[in-house]
Motif scaffolding. Structure first.
Motif, PDB file in Angstrom:
ATOM      1  N   ASN A 183       1.088  -1.136   0.061  1.00  0.00           N
ATOM      2  CA  ASN A 183      -0.043  -0.086  -0.094  1.00  0.00           C
ATOM      3  C   ASN A 183       0.864   1.383   0.121  1.00  0.00           C
ATOM      4  O   ASN A 183       0.238   2.382   0.640  1.00  0.00           O
ATOM      5  CB  ASN A 183      -0.850  -0.037   1.284  1.00  0.00           C
ATOM      6  N   SER A 184       2.061   1.334  -0.491  1.00  0.00           N
ATOM      7  CA  SER A 184       3.164   2.390  -0.378  1.00  0.00           C
ATOM      8  C   SER A 184       2.502   3.440  -1.432  1.00  0.00           C
ATOM      9  O   SER A 184       2.286   3.144  -2.476  1.00  0.00           O
ATOM     10  CB  SER A 184       4.242   1.871  -1.050  1.00  0.00           C
ATOM     11  N   ASP A 185       2.198   4.768  -0.907  1.00  0.00           N
ATOM     12  CA  ASP A 185       1.814   5.751  -1.766  1.00  0.00           C
ATOM     13  C   ASP A 185       2.749   6.154  -2.806  1.00  0.00           C
ATOM     14  O   ASP A 185       2.109   6.315  -4.043  1.00  0.00           O
ATOM     15  CB  ASP A 185       1.637   7.122  -0.893  1.00  0.00           C
ATOM     16  N   ALA A 186       4.011   6.206  -2.623  1.00  0.00           N
ATOM     17  CA  ALA A 186       4.972   6.311  -3.751  1.00  0.00           C
ATOM     18  C   ALA A 186       4.817   5.071  -4.756  1.00  0.00           C
ATOM     19  O   ALA A 186       4.700   5.599  -6.051  1.00  0.00           O
ATOM     20  CB  ALA A 186       6.352   6.333  -3.225  1.00  0.00           C
ATOM     21  N   LEU A 187       4.813   3.930  -4.342  1.00  0.00           N
ATOM     22  CA  LEU A 187       4.850   2.898  -5.612  1.00  0.00           C
ATOM     23  C   LEU A 187       3.379   2.837  -5.991  1.00  0.00           C
ATOM     24  O   LEU A 187       3.377   2.713  -7.341  1.00  0.00           O
ATOM     25  CB  LEU A 187       4.836   1.581  -4.897  1.00  0.00           C
ATOM     26  N   LYS A 188       2.276   3.267  -5.375  1.00  0.00           N
ATOM     27  CA  LYS A 188       1.050   3.286  -6.163  1.00  0.00           C
ATOM     28  C   LYS A 188       1.061   4.513  -7.178  1.00  0.00           C
ATOM     29  O   LYS A 188       0.532   4.303  -8.173  1.00  0.00           O
ATOM     30  CB  LYS A 188      -0.309   3.512  -4.915  1.00  0.00           C
ATOM     31  N   LEU A 189       1.295   5.706  -6.689  1.00  0.00           N
ATOM     32  CA  LEU A 189       1.582   6.792  -7.632  1.00  0.00           C
ATOM     33  C   LEU A 189       2.473   6.533  -9.147  1.00  0.00           C
ATOM     34  O   LEU A 189       2.095   6.748 -10.134  1.00  0.00           O
ATOM     35  CB  LEU A 189       2.030   8.011  -7.052  1.00  0.00           C
ATOM     36  N   ALA A 190       3.445   5.843  -8.669  1.00  0.00           N
ATOM     37  CA  ALA A 190       4.324   5.349  -9.719  1.00  0.00           C
ATOM     38  C   ALA A 190       3.606   4.461 -10.867  1.00  0.00           C
ATOM     39  O   ALA A 190       3.934   4.385 -11.810  1.00  0.00           O
ATOM     40  CB  ALA A 190       5.787   4.685  -9.149  1.00  0.00           C
ATOM     41  N   LYS A 191       2.972   3.305  -9.892  1.00  0.00           N
ATOM     42  CA  LYS A 191       2.290   2.316 -11.148  1.00  0.00           C
ATOM     43  C   LYS A 191       1.163   3.019 -11.743  1.00  0.00           C
ATOM     44  O   LYS A 191       0.905   2.528 -13.000  1.00  0.00           O
ATOM     45  CB  LYS A 191       1.651   1.255  -9.948  1.00  0.00           C
ATOM     46  N   ASP A 192       0.606   4.219 -11.219  1.00  0.00           N
ATOM     47  CA  ASP A 192      -0.393   4.823 -12.065  1.00  0.00           C
ATOM     48  C   ASP A 192       0.018   5.271 -13.155  1.00  0.00           C
ATOM     49  O   ASP A 192      -0.549   5.278 -14.631  1.00  0.00           O
ATOM     50  CB  ASP A 192      -0.917   5.880 -11.271  1.00  0.00           C
ATOM     51  N   VAL A 193       1.274   5.829 -13.312  1.00  0.00           N
ATOM     52  CA  VAL A 193       1.913   6.374 -14.649  1.00  0.00           C
ATOM     53  C   VAL A 193       2.976   5.601 -15.314  1.00  0.00           C
ATOM     54  O   VAL A 193       3.456   5.482 -16.526  1.00  0.00           O
ATOM     55  CB  VAL A 193       2.776   7.692 -14.211  1.00  0.00           C
ATOM     56  N   ASP A 194       3.403   4.440 -14.691  1.00  0.00           N
ATOM     57  CA  ASP A 194       4.492   3.466 -15.183  1.00  0.00           C
ATOM     58  C   ASP A 194       4.004   2.083 -14.693  1.00  0.00           C
ATOM     59  O   ASP A 194       4.597   1.390 -13.983  1.00  0.00           O
ATOM     60  CB  ASP A 194       5.697   3.893 -14.289  1.00  0.00           C
ATOM     61  N   PRO A 195       3.038   1.682 -15.345  1.00  0.00           N
ATOM     62  CA  PRO A 195       2.443   0.416 -14.917  1.00  0.00           C
ATOM     63  C   PRO A 195       3.145  -0.633 -15.235  1.00  0.00           C
ATOM     64  O   PRO A 195       3.486  -1.883 -14.464  1.00  0.00           O
ATOM     65  CB  PRO A 195       1.302   0.204 -15.727  1.00  0.00           C
ATOM     66  N   GLN A 196       4.414  -0.812 -16.039  1.00  0.00           N
ATOM     67  CA  GLN A 196       5.266  -1.695 -16.346  1.00  0.00           C
ATOM     68  C   GLN A 196       6.447  -1.757 -15.672  1.00  0.00           C
ATOM     69  O   GLN A 196       7.340  -2.555 -15.481  1.00  0.00           O
ATOM     70  CB  GLN A 196       5.511  -1.796 -17.913  1.00  0.00           C
ATOM     71  N   GLY A 197       6.550  -0.455 -14.786  1.00  0.00           N
ATOM     72  CA  GLY A 197       7.892  -0.451 -13.956  1.00  0.00           C
ATOM     73  C   GLY A 197       8.963  -0.211 -14.741  1.00  0.00           C
ATOM     74  O   GLY A 197      10.189  -0.669 -14.225  1.00  0.00           O
ATOM     75  N   LEU A 198       8.869   0.371 -15.883  1.00  0.00           N
ATOM     76  CA  LEU A 198      10.227   0.625 -16.808  1.00  0.00           C
ATOM     77  C   LEU A 198      11.036   1.697 -16.180  1.00  0.00           C
ATOM     78  O   LEU A 198      12.369   1.702 -16.453  1.00  0.00           O
ATOM     79  CB  LEU A 198       9.710   0.842 -18.092  1.00  0.00           C
ATOM     80  N   ARG A 199      10.545   2.842 -15.634  1.00  0.00           N
ATOM     81  CA  ARG A 199      11.352   3.996 -15.338  1.00  0.00           C
ATOM     82  C   ARG A 199      11.078   4.272 -13.735  1.00  0.00           C
ATOM     83  O   ARG A 199      11.412   5.374 -13.247  1.00  0.00           O
ATOM     84  CB  ARG A 199      11.110   5.171 -16.036  1.00  0.00           C
TER      85      ARG A 199
END
Length: 399
Positions: A183-199
């Protein structure tokens, strides 16, 4: 340092960043950069201070970072700092750096807990750093404190999104290990814009504060929440260490001992820690700039040509030239014509979504009121009324 021969790339992008900030214009070029994202008290400030080896960031409860801080680390033989807004003044006392950040923040947003998207540009020259540029963003919050606006959470989210939605932006997602990583806020925000975790680059802080018998091994091995660029764990100073002015060099040594002695992290100790994180970020940012350089250069050249073409029009400009005034008047009339047509079409930027206006209102009058008025006409021209009524039924758009 990796990528020798490429080390000038980061300072080059720094100059571009400074140029746009200095003239007060938003940079509509997507500069390659790293944005630091995390919740309040996630340990973002400690990570950045460990890079520099100095205490220089404001601390306290609530939102401390209230404006984006563009932190440019530059490898040099001496140690000092300078701000873009007071260029030429060298700060050798890092307590003064902290005070200037606080003062400059207050100048833009006041002494309350409000936020502003206008960045503060800080350069730190030091023999202890690698060339690196990071944008420290306000910590994600949930509840307004004091006189903060009620929508402070949305304001912070919108500000963060302005940076991390750009494809040229790497995301440094900072998450404390003693919270639910899923439930990390940072990881959730990142996943919204970078769903594949590429950047996205994951940073796990506070590993030393996890409950006894637990560890973040699966996350750090990139098995639980996989990211293309992986995770790096760090151990920051505790609040007691900070209050007691514990030396950062001693803290880094303690961090290294922690990873070497911990049974869950011993096998990956060389891939963990603040020095490792700094090297990885330097390498990844340099590679990222190199990869985005061709498209960036092409866009820069096309914008330069457009500006040159626009500037050419004004090279022989004379304020007293009567033809210039005539041309300006024609341009104003043409713009008025375009704006008027947009209002009629309903495609302008001031469309009323509550009541009918412009062309829609005219259309409604013709279809609903005008036919009844025709019927009321006291004349024998039935054929004329019939033809007009038929024409009205076929009216579309602004015609």
């Amino acid at each position: 340092m990796g990528n020798r021969g490429m080390e000038d790339l980061i300072p080059l992008v720094n100059k571009l960043q400074d140029a746009f900030s200095y003239i007060g214009q938003a940079c509509n070029l997507d500069l390659p950069q790293i944005a630091v994202v995390g919740g309040q008290s996630a340990g973002k400030s400690s990570v950045l201070e460990n890079f520099v080896g100095r205490d220089f960031l404001p601390r306290g409860s609530g939102i401390v970072t209230r404006r984006p801080l563009v932190l440019q680390l530059i490898s040099a033989t001496a140690e000092w700092a300078e701000f873009l807004h007071c260029k030429g003044k060298k700060f050798t006392d890092f307590d003064e750096v902290r005070q200037e950040i606080e003062a400059e923040t207050d100048r833009a947003v006041g002494a309350n807990k409000g936020i502003s998207p206008i960045p503060i540009n800080l350069r730190v020259y030091s023999p202890h750093v690698l060339n690196l540029t990071l944008i420290d963003l306000p910590g994600i919050t949930k509840v307004p404190v004091g006189d903060q606006p009620v929508d402070i959470e949305q304001q912070i989210r919108d500000m963060i999104m302005q940076f991390i939605t750009r494809e040229s932006c790497l995301i440094l997602a900072v998450t404390p290990a003693n919270s639910d990583l899923a439930n990390s806020d940072a990881l959730k925000l990142a996943k919204d814009v970078d769903p594949q975790g590429l950047r996205t680059i994951g940073v796990i802080t506070k590993l030393d504060l996890m409950d006894e018998g637990t560890d973040a091994r699966e996350v750090l091995e990139n098995k639980l929440l996989p990211l293309r660029r992986g995770y790096i764990g760090v151990v920051n100073r505790s609040q007691k260490d900070i209050d007691g002015k514990k030396d950062i060099k001693a803290a880094l040594e303690a961090e290294r001992k922690f990873f070497l002695s911990h049974p869950g992290y011993r096998h990956m100790a060389e891939k963990m820690g603040t020095p490792r994180l700094q090297r990885v970020l330097n390498e990844q940012l340099t590679n990222h700039i190199r990869d985005t350089l061709p498209a960036f250069r092409s866009k820069l050249q096309s914008q330069l040509l457009a500006l040159d073409k626009e500037a050419e029009e004004y090279r022989g400009y004379r304020p007293d030239d009567p033809s210039r005034k005539t041309k300006q008047l024609l341009q104003m009339v043409q713009q008025f014509s375009v704006d008027f047509e947009k209002r009629i079409e309903g495609s302008g930027d001031q469309v009323d979504t509550v009541e009918l206006s412009g062309g829609a209102k005219i259309n409604r009058i013709f279809h609903e009121r005008f036919p009844f008025e025709l019927v009321k006409m006291e004349c024998d021209e039935k054929e004329m009324r019939r033809e007009i009524s038929y024409a009205i039924k076929n009216i579309h758009g602004i015609r």
